[in-house]
Write an enzyme that holds these catalytic residues in place. Structure first.
Site, mmCIF file in Angstrom:
data_model
loop_
_atom_site.group_PDB
_atom_site.id
_atom_site.type_symbol
_atom_site.label_atom_id
_atom_site.label_comp_id
_atom_site.label_asym_id
_atom_site.label_seq_id
_atom_site.Cartn_x
_atom_site.Cartn_y
_atom_site.Cartn_z
ATOM 1 N N GLU A 131 0.542 0.872 13.062
ATOM 2 C CA GLU A 131 1.450 0.007 13.946
ATOM 3 C C GLU A 131 2.694 1.046 14.826
ATOM 4 O O GLU A 131 2.859 0.991 15.761
ATOM 5 C CB GLU A 131 2.296 -1.167 13.392
ATOM 6 C CG GLU A 131 1.066 -2.108 12.870
ATOM 7 C CD GLU A 131 1.722 -3.294 12.093
ATOM 8 O OE1 GLU A 131 2.422 -2.845 11.014
ATOM 9 O OE2 GLU A 131 1.708 -4.625 12.463
ATOM 10 N N GLU A 139 -3.182 -4.701 5.574
ATOM 11 C CA GLU A 139 -2.192 -5.727 5.022
ATOM 12 C C GLU A 139 -2.850 -6.911 4.270
ATOM 13 O O GLU A 139 -2.243 -7.570 3.254
ATOM 14 C CB GLU A 139 -1.216 -6.476 5.826
ATOM 15 C CG GLU A 139 -0.457 -5.171 6.597
ATOM 16 C CD GLU A 139 -0.990 -4.429 7.671
ATOM 17 O OE1 GLU A 139 -2.063 -4.352 7.851
ATOM 18 O OE2 GLU A 139 0.161 -3.866 8.446
ATOM 19 N N GLY A 146 1.726 -0.362 8.598
ATOM 20 C CA GLY A 146 2.810 -0.204 9.478
ATOM 21 C C GLY A 146 2.756 1.477 10.072
ATOM 22 O O GLY A 146 3.456 1.624 11.137
HETATM 23 C C1 HXC Z 1 4.288 2.576 -1.169
HETATM 24 C C2 HXC Z 1 2.500 3.912 -1.418
HETATM 25 C C3 HXC Z 1 1.955 3.529 -0.256
HETATM 26 C C4 HXC Z 1 2.547 2.411 0.375
HETATM 27 C C5 HXC Z 1 0.452 4.935 -0.993
HETATM 28 N N1 HXC Z 1 1.611 5.004 -1.713
HETATM 29 N N2 HXC Z 1 0.755 3.988 0.154
HETATM 30 N N3 HXC Z 1 3.552 3.685 -1.907
HETATM 31 N N4 HXC Z 1 3.741 2.032 -0.104
HETATM 32 N N5 HXC Z 1 2.178 1.824 1.694
HETATM 33 C C6 HXC Z 1 1.786 5.688 -2.874
HETATM 34 C C7 HXC Z 1 0.919 5.314 -4.153
HETATM 35 O O1 HXC Z 1 1.265 4.416 -4.677
HETATM 36 C C8 HXC Z 1 0.694 6.907 -4.860
HETATM 37 O O2 HXC Z 1 2.056 6.900 -5.534
HETATM 38 C C9 HXC Z 1 0.791 7.839 -3.729
HETATM 39 O O3 HXC Z 1 1.305 7.308 -2.640
HETATM 40 C C10 HXC Z 1 -0.397 8.452 -3.505
HETATM 41 O O4 HXC Z 1 -1.319 7.265 -3.152
HETATM 42 P P1 HXC Z 1 -2.755 6.984 -3.983
HETATM 43 O O5 HXC Z 1 -3.264 5.599 -3.845
HETATM 44 O O6 HXC Z 1 -2.784 7.631 -5.364
HETATM 45 O O7 HXC Z 1 -3.569 8.067 -2.848
HETATM 46 P P2 HXC Z 1 -5.071 7.801 -2.470
HETATM 47 O O8 HXC Z 1 -5.833 7.465 -4.031
HETATM 48 O O9 HXC Z 1 -5.639 8.833 -2.118
HETATM 49 O O10 HXC Z 1 -5.197 6.397 -1.804
HETATM 50 C C11 HXC Z 1 -4.685 6.460 -0.421
HETATM 51 C C12 HXC Z 1 -4.547 5.170 0.076
HETATM 52 C C13 HXC Z 1 -3.746 3.946 -0.619
HETATM 53 C C14 HXC Z 1 -5.884 4.521 0.338
HETATM 54 C C15 HXC Z 1 -3.843 5.187 1.334
HETATM 55 O O11 HXC Z 1 -2.594 4.994 -1.342
HETATM 56 C C16 HXC Z 1 -3.599 2.900 -0.237
HETATM 57 O O12 HXC Z 1 -4.230 1.925 -0.318
HETATM 58 N N6 HXC Z 1 -2.063 2.704 0.053
HETATM 59 C C17 HXC Z 1 -1.727 1.359 0.505
HETATM 60 C C18 HXC Z 1 -1.928 1.192 1.887
HETATM 61 C C19 HXC Z 1 -1.615 -0.086 2.690
HETATM 62 O O13 HXC Z 1 -1.964 -0.964 2.014
HETATM 63 N N7 HXC Z 1 -0.870 -0.008 3.568
HETATM 64 C C20 HXC Z 1 -0.212 -1.346 4.177
HETATM 65 C C21 HXC Z 1 0.919 -1.434 3.601
HETATM 66 S S1 HXC Z 1 1.798 -3.123 4.317
HETATM 67 P P3 HXC Z 1 2.045 7.093 -7.133
HETATM 68 O O14 HXC Z 1 3.640 7.244 -7.514
HETATM 69 O O15 HXC Z 1 1.480 5.925 -7.794
HETATM 70 O O16 HXC Z 1 1.488 8.575 -7.409
HETATM 71 C C22 HXC Z 1 2.449 -2.795 5.877
HETATM 72 C C23 HXC Z 1 2.970 -3.894 6.412
HETATM 73 C C24 HXC Z 1 3.795 -3.458 7.564
HETATM 74 O O17 HXC Z 1 2.501 -1.533 6.182
HETATM 75 C C25 HXC Z 1 4.577 -4.531 8.329
HETATM 76 C C26 HXC Z 1 5.447 -4.102 9.189
HETATM 77 C C27 HXC Z 1 6.569 -3.517 8.552
#
Ligand code: HXC
Length: 258
Positions: free
Chosen positions: A113, A133, A110
């Site tokens: 996006e 995603e 997102g």
């Molecule tokens: C909730 C998130 C998050 C997310 C990161 N965090 N991304 N929390 N939602 N999307 C949180 C982690 O849980 C963590 O919290 C803190 O942020 C730091 O993240 P880390 O993973 O420890 O950092 P790093 O190792 O540097 O990795 C970074 C990253 C990874 C590669 C970006 O965080 C990641 O893969 N995040 C998810 C990305 C993702 O899948 N995005 C798409 C989401 S779905 P804590 O509390 O554990 O320290 C989407 C659908 C949209 O967007 C549809 C329309 C609405």
């Protein structure tokens, strides 16, 4: 409007700057953040002192996507009846003033996006764009399959959306996802400079121009050119057209209506 907690709002001359500010979760887009962002975008749009808007995050993340921890318990009836995404996520599309996304670090899901809904994206050399995603058992849902494909073409869009591969800033610039790349330290200043330039121009001409460019995504070439023609001709009904052309002929700077 109550004081926002998850965004930082600044004005730099005639440019409104919104910083997404949930650093502990890499600016994951939870409901509250998305609502605060939408309200501030509309507030800047309604403020005649503001001519352009810059949307940014921090050095580590523009936004790492929708907040997965909040989203994980959503149910099908709830997403339908709450109009998840449709309700607040697309507010930026209603803004008439130019909106520049200044992306450093992660712009994922997102977050990518949201950046693509803005009128242009400028990136720091550290930027990483992705639609991961698929790793969560879902797919992009806020325009990613459509806007990314139109920006970078089918093969790269499929690569990113099906494999969750991230694109760095250099590839994003090469692939036309972003318009310019800057060193991370100067990213926001450079975006503000672009905004400051836009804020000197005719607001109505800018609004029509961005409408017309956006129509390129929605219409055939013939229909799009018709839209462009009628918007162009309509600008001859504005004081800014008279001022802009007179100022050129008189070798002076134009003063457009705010
Ligand atoms: C909730 C998130 C998050 C997310 C990161 N965090 N991304 N929390 N939602 N999307 C949180 C982690 O849980 C963590 O919290 C803190 O942020 C730091 O993240 P880390 O993973 O420890 O950092 P790093 O190792 O540097 O990795 C970074 C990253 C990874 C590669 C970006 O965080 C990641 O893969 N995040 C998810 C990305 C993702 O899948 N995005 C798409 C989401 S779905 P804590 O509390 O554990 O320290 C989407 C659908 C949209 O967007 C549809 C329309 C609405």
């Amino acid at each position: 409007m109550s004081t926002p907690e998850m965004i930082i709002v600044e004005t730099h001359g005639a440019v409104g700057l919104i910083r997404l500010n949930r650093p502990a979760s890499l600016n994951a887009l939870c409901d509250q953040l998305v609502q605060e962002l939408g309200a501030q975008l509309l507030a800047f749009d309604a403020d005649p002192a503001i001519g352009a808007i810059v949307l940014t995050g921090n050095e580590k993340a523009f936004a790492a996507g929708a907040d997965i921890k909040e989203m994980k318990s959503r149910t099908f009836p709830a997403v339908i009846f709450d109009d998840f995404i449709g309700n607040h996520w697309e507010t930026v599309l209603r803004v008439k003033k130019p909106v520049i996304a200044a992306v450093a670090g992660f712009a994922l899901g997102g977050g990518c996006e949201l950046a693509m809904m803005c009128d242009m994206i400028v990136a720091a050399e550290t930027a990483k764009f992705g639609q991961p995603e698929i790793n969560l058992g879902v797919m992009p849902g806020a325009g990613g399959t459509q806007r990314l494909t139109r920006a970078v073409g089918k093969s790269k869009a499929m690569d990113m959306i099906l494999t969750a591969r991230m694109m760095d800033a250099a590839e994003a610039e090469r692939s036309n996802l972003v318009s310019r790349v800057f060193p991370a330290e100067t990213l926001v200043d450079e975006a503000l400079k672009i905004g400051a330039k836009l804020a000197t121009l005719s607001p109505v001409a800018l609004a029509m121009a961005k409408t017309s460019v956006n129509r390129a995504y929605e219409q055939t070439l013939t229909e799009g050119v018709k839209t462009e023609r009628s918007l162009f001709l309509s600008l001859f009904g504005t004081p800014d057209q008279i001022e802009g052309m007179n100022a050129f002929a008189e070798k002076r700077k134009p003063t457009f209506q705010r």
